[in-house]
Scaffold this active site. Structure first.
Site, PDB file in Angstrom:
ATOM      1  N   LYS A 288       0.820  -1.446   0.103  1.00  0.00           N
ATOM      2  CA  LYS A 288       0.090   0.113   0.044  1.00  0.00           C
ATOM      3  C   LYS A 288       0.983   1.323  -0.009  1.00  0.00           C
ATOM      4  O   LYS A 288       2.170   1.187   0.392  1.00  0.00           O
ATOM      5  CB  LYS A 288      -0.761  -0.044   1.430  1.00  0.00           C
ATOM      6  CG  LYS A 288      -0.086  -0.059   2.700  1.00  0.00           C
ATOM      7  CD  LYS A 288      -1.148  -0.213   3.800  1.00  0.00           C
ATOM      8  CE  LYS A 288      -0.358  -0.483   5.013  1.00  0.00           C
ATOM      9  NZ  LYS A 288      -1.271  -0.602   6.097  1.00  0.00           N
TER      10      LYS A 288
ATOM     11  N   ARG B 131     -11.013   0.263  14.782  1.00  0.00           N
ATOM     12  CA  ARG B 131     -10.661   1.249  13.722  1.00  0.00           C
ATOM     13  C   ARG B 131     -11.452   0.580  12.431  1.00  0.00           C
ATOM     14  O   ARG B 131     -12.794   0.733  12.201  1.00  0.00           O
ATOM     15  CB  ARG B 131      -9.204   1.183  13.725  1.00  0.00           C
ATOM     16  CG  ARG B 131      -8.502   2.273  12.975  1.00  0.00           C
ATOM     17  CD  ARG B 131      -7.055   1.835  12.503  1.00  0.00           C
ATOM     18  NE  ARG B 131      -6.719   0.711  11.730  1.00  0.00           N
ATOM     19  CZ  ARG B 131      -5.567   0.466  11.506  1.00  0.00           C
ATOM     20  NH1 ARG B 131      -4.569   1.294  11.747  1.00  0.00           N
ATOM     21  NH2 ARG B 131      -5.231  -0.672  10.712  1.00  0.00           N
TER      22      ARG B 131
ATOM     23  N   TYR C 200      15.799  30.190   9.709  1.00  0.00           N
ATOM     24  CA  TYR C 200      14.665  30.860  10.240  1.00  0.00           C
ATOM     25  C   TYR C 200      14.672  31.134  11.522  1.00  0.00           C
ATOM     26  O   TYR C 200      14.971  29.907  12.493  1.00  0.00           O
ATOM     27  CB  TYR C 200      13.198  30.281   9.631  1.00  0.00           C
ATOM     28  CG  TYR C 200      13.097  30.355   8.392  1.00  0.00           C
ATOM     29  CD1 TYR C 200      13.125  31.711   7.696  1.00  0.00           C
ATOM     30  CD2 TYR C 200      12.959  29.255   7.460  1.00  0.00           C
ATOM     31  CE1 TYR C 200      12.473  31.856   6.276  1.00  0.00           C
ATOM     32  CE2 TYR C 200      12.444  29.423   6.114  1.00  0.00           C
ATOM     33  CZ  TYR C 200      12.374  30.656   5.490  1.00  0.00           C
ATOM     34  OH  TYR C 200      12.131  30.713   4.099  1.00  0.00           O
TER      35      TYR C 200
ATOM     36  N   MET D 101      11.732  24.276   3.864  1.00  0.00           N
ATOM     37  CA  MET D 101      10.855  23.371   3.046  1.00  0.00           C
ATOM     38  C   MET D 101      11.938  22.836   2.012  1.00  0.00           C
ATOM     39  O   MET D 101      11.892  21.565   1.703  1.00  0.00           O
ATOM     40  CB  MET D 101       9.986  24.456   1.948  1.00  0.00           C
ATOM     41  CG  MET D 101       9.194  23.475   1.245  1.00  0.00           C
ATOM     42  SD  MET D 101       8.200  24.592   0.088  1.00  0.00           S
ATOM     43  CE  MET D 101       6.786  24.816   1.419  1.00  0.00           C
TER      44      MET D 101
HETATM   45  C1  PLP Z   1      -0.667  -1.862   6.655  1.00  0.00           C
HETATM   46  C2  PLP Z   1      -1.139  -3.180   7.113  1.00  0.00           C
HETATM   47  C3  PLP Z   1      -0.437  -4.390   7.270  1.00  0.00           C
HETATM   48  C4  PLP Z   1       0.916  -4.564   7.271  1.00  0.00           C
HETATM   49  O1  PLP Z   1       1.289  -4.249   8.610  1.00  0.00           O
HETATM   50  P1  PLP Z   1       3.081  -4.093   8.901  1.00  0.00           P
HETATM   51  O2  PLP Z   1       3.222  -3.965  10.270  1.00  0.00           O
HETATM   52  O3  PLP Z   1       3.679  -2.932   8.086  1.00  0.00           O
HETATM   53  O4  PLP Z   1       3.517  -5.305   8.307  1.00  0.00           O
HETATM   54  C5  PLP Z   1      -1.229  -5.421   7.489  1.00  0.00           C
HETATM   55  N1  PLP Z   1      -2.648  -5.451   7.526  1.00  0.00           N
HETATM   56  C6  PLP Z   1      -3.275  -4.572   7.351  1.00  0.00           C
HETATM   57  C7  PLP Z   1      -4.819  -4.412   7.502  1.00  0.00           C
HETATM   58  C8  PLP Z   1      -2.766  -3.143   7.212  1.00  0.00           C
HETATM   59  O5  PLP Z   1      -3.313  -1.949   7.065  1.00  0.00           O
END
Ligand code: PLP
Length: 394
Positions: free
Chosen positions: A49, A147, A276, A324
């Site tokens: 992802k 969640r 800054y 930045m």
């Molecule tokens: C991101 C995610 C993972 C991967 O978790 P890691 O700790 O990065 O290996 C697995 N399952 C779900 C539902 C996730 O959102």
């Protein structure tokens, strides 16, 4: 290991590194990490992802599949279709879509979808009818994150509805999934309740007449050290890109390195305010070196005042606030000149600060830093070795 930036002192890359900030993505390390993790999981799903944690979704996916991963996971249908469009054909699951998102396109690409609610189930059924294909779904139970996933009190109704939907031929329940809240903990007690909820949820699904072949709960930490949470499949993201969420299993290789050239130097006296708000004043006469990368490239402002970089083999502090587009390094009496290459984030092979150190300085997670490394960094991809055979993995 194949050539890295540090080793290739001549040639186009070395020249590039003297003029532009470079993000080196080590697919050889992704391959190594996949082998390590696959050897500990029954079946490994590579979670790619957010563009493979910011490092290139298709690259990370292809590498993981060649070295032991059996499936891919993403958060959204859009990410799934992108991987298919890139020509990647492995089993692929998407789990965080709105119930109103039509999965038909992804279904035609052979993508599995997670179902955390009746609304999502309806969308999957509609897509099954529209496409004439039974949609492969993974019922998603919330095992204690409050969640994503189906709330436990709604689970029996979801299982019953899924069983009825299976009868129509529009969907097939191929999996039941959950996710651990204490995802960074190696303490079996920390995840015992969640694991029990998951086992109970699977039993409810079976009692409802469902026959999910794939039960999956754990992520990277589960594979590294929680055997009780591994089940049929482990969904691993962070570990592929070298992040150990537990901080206690130094078996993975770092995947990302960031270097930057010095683009300007100046010698100043003591007491000079830098950047800054003058949050840094030179304690003594010194040389200041300017690097052309900043928070738009993913360096966190919150690391200002703490962060260091590696210059001429030595650690030197950033002077003043991360801007930045630029940061200043107080290099002291090192004979630094423009065109010198500074390691900003290292891979642990030398004294350069690691991603984990940067995360500590910034008060964040290495995950956030990786996914935030910006598009302006030039990318240098170190290829992975050819695929690992199943015998080598065993
Ligand atoms: C991101 C995610 C993972 C991967 O978790 P890691 O700790 O990065 O290996 C697995 N399952 C779900 C539902 C996730 O959102």
């Amino acid at each position: 290991m194949s050539a890295t930036l540090c080793e290739s002192r001549t040639g186009p890359l070395a020249t590039l590194a003297t003029t532009r900030p470079v993000l080196t993505v080590r697919l050889d390390a992704v391959a190594y990490n996949t082998r390590v993790l696959a050897a500990r999981a029954r079946r490994l799903m590579a979670v790619v992802k957010a563009d493979g944690f910011g490092l290139g979704g298709a690259d990370v996916a292809r590498t993981a599949l060649a070295h032991g991963a059996r499936a891919l996971g993403v958060a959204t249908l859009t990410e799934a279709v992108e991987l298919r469009t890139a020509g990647i054909g492995a089993p692929l699951l998407s789990w965080l879509d709105a119930p109103g998102a039509d999965p038909s396109d992804a279904v035609l690409h052979g993508v599995d979808v997670a179902v955390p609610s009746l609304g999502h189930l309806e969308a999957a059924v509609a897509a099954g009818r529209r496409t004439g294909r039974a949609v492969a779904v993974h019922l998603y139970l919330d095992c204690g994150t409050a969640r994503d996933g189906c709330a436990p009190e709604l689970w029996p109704a979801l299982c019953a509805a899924a069983w009825r939907a299976e009868l129509t031929g529009a969907v097939r329940v191929v999996g039941v999934m959950g996710h651990l809240a204490c995802a960074a903990s190696l303490d079996p007690q920390a995840n015992a309740d969640a694991t029990a909820r998951f086992v109970h949820g699977v039993a409810r699904a079976r009692a409802a007449g469902l026959r999910p072949a794939l039960r999956h709960l754990g992520a990277t930490a589960a594979v590294l050290g929680l055997p009780a949470t591994r089940f049929d499949l482990s969904r691993v993201g962070a570990g592929l890109v070298g992040i150990d969420p537990t901080g206690r299993c130094p078996v993975l290789h770092a995947v990302a390195q960031v270097t930057a050239p010095v683009v300007q130097v100046r010698d100043v006296g003591a007491g000079v305010g830098v950047g800054y708000e003058h949050t840094y004043r030179t304690p003594a006469p010194t040389r200041l070196a300017l690097l052309p990368l900043g928070y738009a490239d993913g360096l966190p402002v919150t690391a200002s005042g703490r962060a260091q970089v590696l210059v001429h083999g030595q650690r030197r502090p950033l002077a003043g606030r991360v801007s930045m587009d630029q940061v200043v390094v107080d290099v002291g009496d090192l004979p630094v000149r423009t065109g010198d290459v500074v390691t900003v984030i290292g891979t642990g092979d030398d004294l350069a600060p690691t991603l984990t150190e940067w995360a500590g300085w910034a008060g964040t997670l290495p995950h956030e830093l990786l996914t935030g490394l910006g598009r302006r960094l030039v990318r240098h991809v170190v290829p992975a070795p050819p695929s690992t055979s199943p015998e080598e993995l065993a």
